[in-house]
Design a protein around this motif. Structure first.
Motif, PDB file in Angstrom:
ATOM      1  N   TYR A  10       0.858  -1.184   0.000  1.00 36.47           N
ATOM      2  CA  TYR A  10       0.000   0.000   0.000  1.00 36.47           C
ATOM      3  C   TYR A  10       0.888   1.224   0.000  1.00 36.47           C
ATOM      4  N   CYS A  11       0.737   2.056  -1.003  1.00 35.13           N
ATOM      5  CA  CYS A  11       1.513   3.290  -1.079  1.00 35.13           C
ATOM      6  C   CYS A  11       0.734   4.402  -0.401  1.00 35.13           C
ATOM      7  N   VAL A  12       1.331   4.963   0.665  1.00 36.79           N
ATOM      8  CA  VAL A  12       0.642   6.013   1.415  1.00 36.79           C
ATOM      9  C   VAL A  12       0.589   7.311   0.620  1.00 36.79           C
ATOM     10  N   LYS A  13       1.497   7.478  -0.298  1.00 41.23           N
ATOM     11  CA  LYS A  13       1.528   8.712  -1.082  1.00 41.23           C
ATOM     12  C   LYS A  13       0.473   8.680  -2.195  1.00 41.23           C
ATOM     13  N   LYS A  15      -1.983   6.614  -2.101  1.00 40.29           N
ATOM     14  CA  LYS A  15      -3.209   6.110  -1.479  1.00 40.29           C
ATOM     15  C   LYS A  15      -3.843   5.007  -2.340  1.00 40.29           C
ATOM     16  N   THR A  43       8.128   6.256  -3.764  1.00 43.47           N
ATOM     17  CA  THR A  43       8.117   6.210  -2.304  1.00 43.47           C
ATOM     18  C   THR A  43       8.477   4.811  -1.813  1.00 43.47           C
TER      19      THR A  43
END
Ligand SMILES: [Zn+2]
Length: 52
Positions: A10-13, A15, A43
């Motif tokens: 899951y990429c927090v940037k 989302k 990221t």
């Protein structure tokens, strides 16, 4: 030992979920973590895989 993990992070940037390949590392508590890089934004991605 250089295990590879390929799968969803899951990429927090972004989302969003991204599929990436990363190295598996084990931290001090014995938890296996996959560390990859988002192919879209670059990221660093972490995914907890559980106890070794
Ligand atoms: Zn991203």
């Amino acid at each position: 030992m250089s295990d590879k993990y390929e799968g969803e992070f899951y990429c927090v940037k972004c989302k969003a979920k991204r599929t990436a390949t990363g190295n598996i590392e084990v931290n001090a508590k014995g938890t296996r973590m996959a560390k990859g890089k988002c192919p879209v934004c670059g990221t660093n991605l972490n995914r907890i895989l559980g106890k070794a």
